[in-house]
Design an enzyme around this catalytic site. Structure first.
Site, PDB file in Angstrom:
ATOM      1  N   ASN A   7     -14.930  27.624 104.335  1.00 21.00           N
ATOM      2  CA  ASN A   7     -14.394  27.890 103.000  1.00 21.00           C
ATOM      3  C   ASN A   7     -12.872  27.985 103.089  1.00 21.00           C
ATOM      4  OD1 ASN A   7     -13.419  29.412 100.664  1.00 21.00           O
ATOM      5  ND2 ASN A   7     -15.574  29.647 100.157  1.00 21.00           N
ATOM      6  N   HIS A  10      -8.902  30.721 100.968  1.00 22.00           N
ATOM      7  CA  HIS A  10      -7.800  31.603 101.365  1.00 22.00           C
ATOM      8  C   HIS A  10      -6.550  30.825 101.765  1.00 22.00           C
ATOM      9  CE1 HIS A  10     -10.248  35.146 100.948  1.00 22.00           C
ATOM     10  NE2 HIS A  10     -11.206  34.535 101.628  1.00 22.00           N
ATOM     11  N   HIS A  43     -14.072  27.026  96.146  1.00 26.51           N
ATOM     12  CA  HIS A  43     -14.515  27.648  94.896  1.00 26.51           C
ATOM     13  C   HIS A  43     -13.451  27.399  93.838  1.00 26.51           C
ATOM     14  CE1 HIS A  43     -15.989  31.584  92.743  1.00 26.51           C
ATOM     15  NE2 HIS A  43     -15.956  30.528  91.938  1.00 26.51           N
ATOM     16  N   ARG A  45     -12.329  28.383  90.676  1.00 24.47           N
ATOM     17  CA  ARG A  45     -12.546  29.458  89.715  1.00 24.47           C
ATOM     18  C   ARG A  45     -12.005  29.082  88.332  1.00 24.47           C
ATOM     19  NH1 ARG A  45     -13.541  34.878  90.731  1.00 24.47           N
ATOM     20  NH2 ARG A  45     -14.240  35.325  92.845  1.00 24.47           N
ATOM     21  N   ARG A  49      -7.210  30.733  90.401  1.00 24.69           N
ATOM     22  CA  ARG A  49      -6.364  31.645  91.174  1.00 24.69           C
ATOM     23  C   ARG A  49      -6.013  31.102  92.554  1.00 24.69           C
ATOM     24  NH1 ARG A  49     -10.183  36.837  92.256  1.00 24.69           N
ATOM     25  NH2 ARG A  49     -10.332  36.669  89.982  1.00 24.69           N
ATOM     26  N   GLU A  70     -18.235  25.415  95.052  1.00 23.81           N
ATOM     27  CA  GLU A  70     -18.711  26.656  94.446  1.00 23.81           C
ATOM     28  C   GLU A  70     -18.154  26.744  93.039  1.00 23.81           C
ATOM     29  OE1 GLU A  70     -19.219  29.578  98.336  1.00 23.81           O
ATOM     30  OE2 GLU A  70     -17.519  29.855  96.988  1.00 23.81           O
ATOM     31  N   THR A 101     -16.124  37.226  95.293  1.00 20.85           N
ATOM     32  CA  THR A 101     -17.450  37.323  94.701  1.00 20.85           C
ATOM     33  C   THR A 101     -18.160  38.576  95.187  1.00 20.85           C
ATOM     34  OG1 THR A 101     -17.556  34.908  94.689  1.00 20.85           O
ATOM     35  CG2 THR A 101     -19.606  36.088  94.309  1.00 20.85           C
ATOM     36  N   GLU A 151     -28.302  30.225  98.858  1.00 16.95           N
ATOM     37  CA  GLU A 151     -27.380  30.791  99.846  1.00 16.95           C
ATOM     38  C   GLU A 151     -27.505  32.293  99.759  1.00 16.95           C
ATOM     39  OE1 GLU A 151     -22.638  31.101 101.022  1.00 16.95           O
ATOM     40  OE2 GLU A 151     -23.344  29.364  99.867  1.00 16.95           O
ATOM     41  N   HIS A 192     -20.873  35.106 103.222  1.00 11.42           N
ATOM     42  CA  HIS A 192     -20.071  36.201 102.644  1.00 11.42           C
ATOM     43  C   HIS A 192     -19.918  37.339 103.650  1.00 11.42           C
ATOM     44  CE1 HIS A 192     -17.915  37.717  99.127  1.00 11.42           C
ATOM     45  NE2 HIS A 192     -18.214  38.912  99.593  1.00 11.42           N
TER      46      HIS A 192
END
Length: 243
Positions: A7, A10, A43, A45, A49, A70, A101, A151, A192
Site C-alpha cells: 500500500n 503513505h 486508496h 479517498r 488527502r 481501495e 480506516t 480482506e 491493517h
C-alpha cells in the site's frame, strides 16, 4: 506462501504535505515491484488527502503486477473504477475525520448497494474484495453480495498483539472468519496494522492469499534509506565554497 500487496498511500501523504511532486507513488511502485511485491494497493479517498486521480491513472498504465484500488462504495468511486479498470477493487468504509480506516465495511447493513456494485464490477471483469471485520455475519453478507474476496481487518489483532490473552482472542476470530469464508467459496486476504513484529503470529490463520501492508514497510524504507540519502546530499554539498 501468501502474496504481498504494497500500500503506497503513505508515500502520497508525504508528497501532499508540501503539494509537490516528490516522493512520487507511481515511480516508487516500480521499486516495490522490483523488490518482489506481488501487487500495488492505493486508496483513492473522497477527500483526496493522499492518493490523487492522476496517480491511479498512471499506475494503471505502469503497474506490471496487480493494481488494487481501495475505495468507498459511492457512485463517484464506482465510476472511476469502471473507467480505470484496476485488477481489483476493495470496498472500504470511509470517514473524513479518521486518520486511517478504523474498521471493516458493514456489508450486512448495506447489502443491496454492495451487491449492485459487485454486479457492475463483475460485468467489467474487475474482481471485488470487501474489507470486513472477522465476523461471521459480515462474511455471510460478503458471500451473498457476490464478492470474490474478503480482506480481513487485522487492526484489532495488531492493536492487542502485545497482550497474550487478547492476542489469542483476536487470532481466533481471524482463524474462524477465514475458515468460514473459505467454506463459502470466498478467497481470503488480510491487512491493517501488520508489521515486522506481529506478522509471524498471523501464520496461524489459514487460507490467506494476500497480505496488504503499507505503513510498516514505508517506515522501514525510511529507516533503511535515510543514512544513504544524507550521505548523497553531503556529497553534493562538497563543491560549495562560501565568499
Amino acid at each position: 506462501m501468501a502474496s504481498l500487496g504494497i500500500n503506497l498511500d503513505h508515500i502520497a501523504t508525504v508528497r501532499q504535505a508540501r503539494r509537490t511532486v516528490e516522493p512520487d507513488p507511481v515511480s516508487l511502485a516500480l521499486l516495490a515491484e522490483l523488490g518482489g511485491a506481488d501487487g500495488i494497493t492505493v486508496h483513492l479517498r473522497e477527500d483526496r488527502r493522499h492518493i490523487q486521480d492522476r496517480d491511479v491513472e498512471l499506475l494503471r498504465g505502469t503497474v506490471r503486477s496487480r493494481l488494487n484500488l481501495e475505495m468507498a462504495a459511492t457512485a463517484e468511486m464506482v465510476a472511476i473504477a469502471l473507467a480505470i479498470k484496476p485488477d481489483m477493487v476493495t470496498l472500504v468504509p470511509e470517514k473524513r475525520e479518521e486518520v486511517t480506516t478504523e474498521g471493516g465495511l458493514e456489508v450486512a447493513r448495506q447489502l443491496p448497494a454492495v451487491k449492485r456494485i459487485c454486479t457492475r464490477m463483475c460485468r467489467a471483469k474487475i474482481e471485488v474484495s470487501l474489507f470486513i471485520n472477522p465476523d461471521a455475519r459480515q462474511v455471510d453478507a460478503a458471500a451473498e453480495a457476490g464478492a470474490q474476496f474478503i480482506e480481513l481487518h487485522t487492526g484489532q489483532f495488531a492493536e492487542h498483539h502485545g497482550n497474550a490473552r487478547n492476542r489469542r482472542r483476536e487470532l481466533n476470530r481471524l482463524i474462524a472468519a477465514a475458515e468460514h469464508a473459505h467454506s463459502l467459496g470466498l478467497r481470503v486476504n488480510a491487512g491493517h496494522g501488520l508489521n515486522y513484529e506481529n506478522l509471524p503470529t498471523l501464520h496461524a490463520v489459514p487460507h490467506l492469499e494476500e497480505l496488504n501492508i503499507g505503513h510498516s514497510i514505508i517506515s522501514r524504507s525510511v529507516e533503511e534509506g535515510l543514512a544513504k540519502a544524507v550521505k548523497e546530499m553531503l556529497r553534493l554539498m562538497k563543491g560549495y565554497r562560501s565568499g
